[in-house]
Design a protein around this motif. Structure first.
Motif, PDB file in Angstrom:
ATOM      1  N   ILE A 176      10.648   2.098  -3.907  1.00  8.60           N
ATOM      2  CA  ILE A 176      10.068   1.277  -4.975  1.00  8.60           C
ATOM      3  C   ILE A 176      11.161   0.479  -5.678  1.00  8.60           C
ATOM      4  O   ILE A 176      11.014  -0.722  -5.910  1.00  8.60           O
ATOM      5  CB  ILE A 176       9.250   2.138  -5.965  1.00  8.60           C
ATOM      6  N   ASP A 177      12.269   1.126  -6.017  1.00  8.89           N
ATOM      7  CA  ASP A 177      13.376   0.402  -6.658  1.00  8.89           C
ATOM      8  C   ASP A 177      13.930  -0.687  -5.740  1.00  8.89           C
ATOM      9  O   ASP A 177      14.231  -1.791  -6.187  1.00  8.89           O
ATOM     10  CB  ASP A 177      14.496   1.366  -7.055  1.00  8.89           C
ATOM     11  N   GLN A 178      14.052  -0.372  -4.445  1.00 11.12           N
ATOM     12  CA  GLN A 178      14.548  -1.365  -3.495  1.00 11.12           C
ATOM     13  C   GLN A 178      13.610  -2.563  -3.426  1.00 11.12           C
ATOM     14  O   GLN A 178      14.056  -3.720  -3.452  1.00 11.12           O
ATOM     15  CB  GLN A 178      14.697  -0.747  -2.093  1.00 11.12           C
ATOM     16  N   ALA A 179      12.323  -2.304  -3.344  1.00 13.86           N
ATOM     17  CA  ALA A 179      11.341  -3.396  -3.260  1.00 13.86           C
ATOM     18  C   ALA A 179      11.307  -4.199  -4.555  1.00 13.86           C
ATOM     19  O   ALA A 179      11.229  -5.432  -4.525  1.00 13.86           O
ATOM     20  CB  ALA A 179       9.961  -2.826  -2.945  1.00 13.86           C
ATOM     21  N   LEU A 180      11.381  -3.528  -5.688  1.00  7.63           N
ATOM     22  CA  LEU A 180      11.350  -4.208  -6.975  1.00  7.63           C
ATOM     23  C   LEU A 180      12.563  -5.116  -7.160  1.00  7.63           C
ATOM     24  O   LEU A 180      12.463  -6.181  -7.768  1.00  7.63           O
ATOM     25  CB  LEU A 180      11.270  -3.177  -8.108  1.00  7.63           C
ATOM     26  N   ALA A 181      13.680  -4.745  -6.577  1.00  7.67           N
ATOM     27  CA  ALA A 181      14.904  -5.551  -6.702  1.00  7.67           C
ATOM     28  C   ALA A 181      14.900  -6.788  -5.799  1.00  7.67           C
ATOM     29  O   ALA A 181      15.724  -7.683  -5.989  1.00  7.67           O
ATOM     30  CB  ALA A 181      16.118  -4.679  -6.375  1.00  7.67           C
ATOM     31  N   MET A 182      13.983  -6.859  -4.852  1.00 11.41           N
ATOM     32  CA  MET A 182      13.956  -7.980  -3.907  1.00 11.41           C
ATOM     33  C   MET A 182      13.300  -9.215  -4.516  1.00 11.41           C
ATOM     34  O   MET A 182      12.306  -9.106  -5.229  1.00 11.41           O
ATOM     35  CB  MET A 182      13.155  -7.604  -2.653  1.00 11.41           C
ATOM     36  N   ASP A 183      13.856 -10.389  -4.181  1.00 10.10           N
ATOM     37  CA  ASP A 183      13.131 -11.619  -4.489  1.00 10.10           C
ATOM     38  C   ASP A 183      12.096 -11.819  -3.378  1.00 10.10           C
ATOM     39  O   ASP A 183      12.084 -11.095  -2.383  1.00 10.10           O
ATOM     40  CB  ASP A 183      14.083 -12.814  -4.631  1.00 10.10           C
ATOM     41  N   SER A 210       0.822  -1.213   0.000  1.00 11.96           N
ATOM     42  CA  SER A 210       0.000   0.000   0.000  1.00 11.96           C
ATOM     43  C   SER A 210       0.857   1.264   0.000  1.00 11.96           C
ATOM     44  O   SER A 210       0.552   2.226  -0.710  1.00 11.96           O
ATOM     45  CB  SER A 210      -0.932  -0.005   1.215  1.00 11.96           C
ATOM     46  N   GLU A 211       1.914   1.262   0.785  1.00 14.84           N
ATOM     47  CA  GLU A 211       2.788   2.428   0.824  1.00 14.84           C
ATOM     48  C   GLU A 211       3.486   2.638  -0.516  1.00 14.84           C
ATOM     49  O   GLU A 211       3.631   3.776  -0.973  1.00 14.84           O
ATOM     50  CB  GLU A 211       3.800   2.306   1.962  1.00 14.84           C
ATOM     51  N   LEU A 212       3.908   1.561  -1.169  1.00 13.55           N
ATOM     52  CA  LEU A 212       4.546   1.694  -2.481  1.00 13.55           C
ATOM     53  C   LEU A 212       3.575   2.290  -3.494  1.00 13.55           C
ATOM     54  O   LEU A 212       3.972   3.093  -4.347  1.00 13.55           O
ATOM     55  CB  LEU A 212       5.076   0.341  -2.961  1.00 13.55           C
ATOM     56  N   MET A 213       2.299   1.901  -3.393  1.00  8.17           N
ATOM     57  CA  MET A 213       1.290   2.450  -4.298  1.00  8.17           C
ATOM     58  C   MET A 213       1.193   3.960  -4.116  1.00  8.17           C
ATOM     59  O   MET A 213       1.204   4.721  -5.097  1.00  8.17           O
ATOM     60  CB  MET A 213      -0.074   1.815  -4.043  1.00  8.17           C
ATOM     61  N   LYS A 270       6.846   1.158 -12.100  1.00  4.86           N
ATOM     62  CA  LYS A 270       7.662   0.242 -11.294  1.00  4.86           C
ATOM     63  C   LYS A 270       6.826  -0.379 -10.182  1.00  4.86           C
ATOM     64  O   LYS A 270       6.982  -1.564  -9.869  1.00  4.86           O
ATOM     65  CB  LYS A 270       8.873   0.970 -10.709  1.00  4.86           C
ATOM     66  N   TYR A 271       5.950   0.404  -9.582  1.00  2.40           N
ATOM     67  CA  TYR A 271       5.037  -0.135  -8.562  1.00  2.40           C
ATOM     68  C   TYR A 271       4.176  -1.246  -9.177  1.00  2.40           C
ATOM     69  O   TYR A 271       3.992  -2.307  -8.564  1.00  2.40           O
ATOM     70  CB  TYR A 271       4.144   0.971  -7.973  1.00  2.40           C
ATOM     71  N   GLN A 272       3.660  -1.011 -10.384  1.00  2.34           N
ATOM     72  CA  GLN A 272       2.836  -2.029 -11.043  1.00  2.34           C
ATOM     73  C   GLN A 272       3.663  -3.285 -11.360  1.00  2.34           C
ATOM     74  O   GLN A 272       3.163  -4.402 -11.222  1.00  2.34           O
ATOM     75  CB  GLN A 272       2.206  -1.456 -12.316  1.00  2.34           C
ATOM     76  N   ARG A 273       4.923  -3.120 -11.750  1.00  2.62           N
ATOM     77  CA  ARG A 273       5.801  -4.284 -11.988  1.00  2.62           C
ATOM     78  C   ARG A 273       6.027  -5.040 -10.686  1.00  2.62           C
ATOM     79  O   ARG A 273       6.022  -6.269 -10.656  1.00  2.62           O
ATOM     80  CB  ARG A 273       7.135  -3.843 -12.593  1.00  2.62           C
TER      81      ARG A 273
END
Length: 158
Positions: A127-134, A40-43, A61-64
């Protein structure tokens, strides 16, 4: 005097029963709520920062991130809906939606109080940090206890 002692014992017993009956989160439910909080926060970050110079492509990026983690997010939602249902909440899905709204309102209030530019400078990188996480790393993030970020229920003492 004996009556007072009996009343005291009964009152103590009833308070112990009430305490044990209070709702509490297991570690899995804690993770689920924190996972929903992250999502929710990323959105809000993506939507708030999209028009700032550093916000280019943040909503995309949030949608990805959402597509990449759809099954985990869905599991978090299922865990919380199951919890709410078990607690006797008649419309568990509505309760989940209220939780998401409350989280979004909280982070949006931070954006307003900080000002959009400052907020985005501070939060856009999340967002970039979260997107990079497995998913394993994302789950560890959701399992963490965040000071200053209270849960909607206390943790159960196992």
């Amino acid at each position: 005097m004996k009556i007072f002692a009996r009343i005291s014992v009964i009152a103590l017993f009833l308070s112990l029963i009430a305490d044990s009956a209070q709702a509490c989160f297991t570690s899995r439910e804690h993770e689920a709520e924190q996972g929903i909080r992250i999502h929710s926060e990323l959105m809000v970050i993506g939507l708030t920062c999209v028009k700032t110079p550093q916000g280019h492509d943040l909503y995309d990026k949030y949608q990805r991130f959402t597509r990449k983690n759809t099954s985990l997010i869905a599991q978090y939602e299922t865990d919380l809906i199951s919890y709410y249902s078990a607690e006797g909440i008649k419309n568990a899905e509505k309760k989940l939606n209220t939780l998401r709204t409350d989280i979004a309102n909280d982070i949006s209030s931070k954006a307003v109080s900080m000002g959009t530019r400052t907020f985005c400078e501070y939060y856009a990188s999340h967002i970039d940090q979260a997107l990079a996480m497995d998913q394993q790393k994302l789950r560890r993030w959701a399992q963490a206890v965040w000071p200053g970020q209270p849960l909607s229920e206390r943790m159960c003492s196992n």
